[in-house]
Design an enzyme around this catalytic site. Structure first.
Site, PDB file in Angstrom:
ATOM      1  N   LYS A  71     -12.555  35.415  47.931  1.00 43.62           N
ATOM      2  CA  LYS A  71     -12.175  36.528  48.812  1.00 43.62           C
ATOM      3  C   LYS A  71     -10.835  36.231  49.475  1.00 43.62           C
ATOM      4  CE  LYS A  71     -14.935  34.581  52.583  1.00 43.62           C
ATOM      5  NZ  LYS A  71     -16.215  34.691  53.314  1.00 43.62           N
ATOM      6  N   TYR A  73      13.339  27.984  72.443  1.00 45.20           N
ATOM      7  CA  TYR A  73      13.010  29.040  73.423  1.00 45.20           C
ATOM      8  C   TYR A  73      12.172  28.490  74.570  1.00 45.20           C
ATOM      9  CZ  TYR A  73      14.538  32.660  70.150  1.00 45.20           C
ATOM     10  OH  TYR A  73      15.269  33.461  69.318  1.00 45.20           O
TER      11      TYR A  73
HETATM   12  C1  PLP Z   1     -16.855  33.458  52.957  1.00 48.62           C
HETATM   13  C2  PLP Z   1     -18.265  33.329  52.556  1.00 48.62           C
HETATM   14  C3  PLP Z   1     -18.735  32.150  51.967  1.00 48.62           C
HETATM   15  C4  PLP Z   1     -17.878  30.911  51.828  1.00 48.62           C
HETATM   16  O1  PLP Z   1     -17.826  30.247  53.079  1.00 48.62           O
HETATM   17  P1  PLP Z   1     -17.015  28.875  53.258  1.00 48.62           P
HETATM   18  O2  PLP Z   1     -17.274  28.499  54.674  1.00 48.62           O
HETATM   19  O3  PLP Z   1     -15.577  29.196  53.027  1.00 48.62           O
HETATM   20  O4  PLP Z   1     -17.562  27.927  52.275  1.00 48.62           O
HETATM   21  C5  PLP Z   1     -20.041  32.117  51.519  1.00 48.62           C
HETATM   22  N1  PLP Z   1     -20.847  33.191  51.657  1.00 48.62           N
HETATM   23  C6  PLP Z   1     -20.442  34.339  52.242  1.00 48.62           C
HETATM   24  C7  PLP Z   1     -21.387  35.479  52.382  1.00 48.62           C
HETATM   25  C8  PLP Z   1     -19.142  34.449  52.712  1.00 48.62           C
HETATM   26  O5  PLP Z   1     -18.735  35.585  53.273  1.00 48.62           O
END
Ligand code: PLP
Length: 364
Positions: free
Chosen positions: A35, A256
């Site tokens: 994702k 800054y």
């Molecule tokens: C993002 C996600 C994962 C992966 O989680 P990590 O902490 O990056 O390993 C697994 N299951 C779901 C439903 C997620 O949304």
């Protein structure tokens, strides 16, 4: 010459980390979670290192289309399922498996016309309280789904809120088991932290693990554990160069707001990297930065296009010297992304996902 900042995605490190996760759950199949454009790495670039995954899990239908365009014919799972009824047409057409987390999604599926029934992952809310059916409603959802001609197979899924911390997974696991113990179907419970920290407790329920962050070489439970401690390698390097040098006298300030004042004469390197590249503006004096493979500290504020580094530990550094913001130096030395994230009061996830569009990305 282009501005010297560049990110590199390391295919072999992705492959290594994926294998590391597989070895932590040897009897499970592995969803590589891709994702958010493969956690900022780019789906197409990451795919090369992740080919040995059993499937790819993501949220975005456009990203699912990109996976199919790479000619990936294996499983793809939409972790959040469909957002509207016509998404189901794409699921049928691209052969996507999808999560079912609410009654509306069952209604949509019941109204969907398809030749090929779908594989679905029914999600239980065991305490995270984001998505999923409560334990009280879960079985009714399962019964309803199992009666639909649109459904081929139902798998069972939940997500842990505390796999990385002291509360752990026991309370959620108990809620899941109490409702599902006599239901058929494959189970998918574990994110990276659960795989690494609770693999033993989860072995029986690990038909499919869902590691994300660990595949991308960041420790899910930093600073309790480090990526190298878990046997993970950095998959993204953000590198740049020194484009300016300033010799300060005691009392001179940098950047800054004059937030840093030299307490002695010191050499400062100006680096072509700023918050418009995705470098976190919340980093302040003391954030680690590597110059010529040597760990130095950032001083002063992060600006849009530049940061400033105290070159005291590397007297030989000068114009054009290599700077690593996170990842692996050409000397082989590693600056963990988690160390930098920690200095910005955030997590490695956010830094990799926030890599800015203007940064060119190479594959290595
Ligand atoms: C993002 C996600 C994962 C992966 O989680 P990590 O902490 O990056 O390993 C697994 N299951 C779901 C439903 C997620 O949304």
């Amino acid at each position: 010459m282009p501005r010297p900042i560049v990110a590199t995605v390391h295919s072999s490190a992705l492959a290594h980390n994926l294998a590391r996760m597989r070895s932590a759950a040897p009897s499970a199949r592995v969803w590589a979670v891709v994702k958010a454009n493969a956690y900022g790495h780019g789906i197409e670039r990451a795919f090369d290192g992740l080919r040995s995954a059993d499937g790819f899990a993501l949220l975005d239908l456009e990203e699912a289309r990109r996976m199919r365009a790479l000619d990936w014919r294996g499983p793809i799972l939409l972790l959040e399922g469909c957002f509207e009824a016509r998404d189901l047409e794409l699921c049928s057409r691209l052969g996507l498996w999808h999560g079912i987390h609410c009654a509306d999604q069952i209604d949509m599926l019941a109204a969907h016309k398809t030749q090929l029934p779908h594989r679905v992952f029914l999600k239980m809310n065991t305490g995270m309280n984001r998505l999923g059916f409560t334990p009280e409603r879960f079985r009714a959802a399962w019964t309803r789904l199992s009666a639909l001609p649109q459904v081929e197979e139902i798998s069972l899924m939940t997500h842990f809120s505390d796999a990385d911390g002291p509360r752990g997974i026991t309370h959620q696991l108990a809620a899941f088991d109490a409702v599902t113990h006599d239901l058929p179907g494959e189970r998918s419970l574990s994110n990276s932290a659960a795989v690494l920290r609770h693999g033993y407790a989860l072995a029986e329920r690990s038909d499919w693990i869902r590691p994300g962050i660990a595949v991308y070489g960041s420790a899910p439970d930093f600073p309790l554990n480090s990526a190298s401690g878990w046997g993970l390698e950095p998959t993204m390097t953000l590198a740049s160069r020194i484009i300016g040098i300033q010799d300060l006298a005691a009392g001179d300030t940098v950047g800054y707001g004059s937030s840093f004042t030299a307490d002695r004469p010191m050499r400062i390197g100006v680096v072509a990297c700023g918050y418009a590249d995705g470098y976190p503006r919340h980093c302040s004096t003391g954030t680690p930065v590597m110059v010529n493979g040597v760990r130095c500290r950032m001083v002063g504020r992060v600006s849009m296009d530049m940061i400033t580094v105290d070159l005291t530990p590397v007297p030989a550094a000068g114009m054009g010297s290599e700077v690593i913001l996170w990842g692996r130096s050409s000397t082989g030395a590693v600056l963990p992304i988690d160390d930098v994230a920690h200095s910005a009061a955030t997590v490695g996830y956010e830094l990799m996902c926030a890599l800015a569009q203007r940064v060119p990305v190479l594959s290595a």
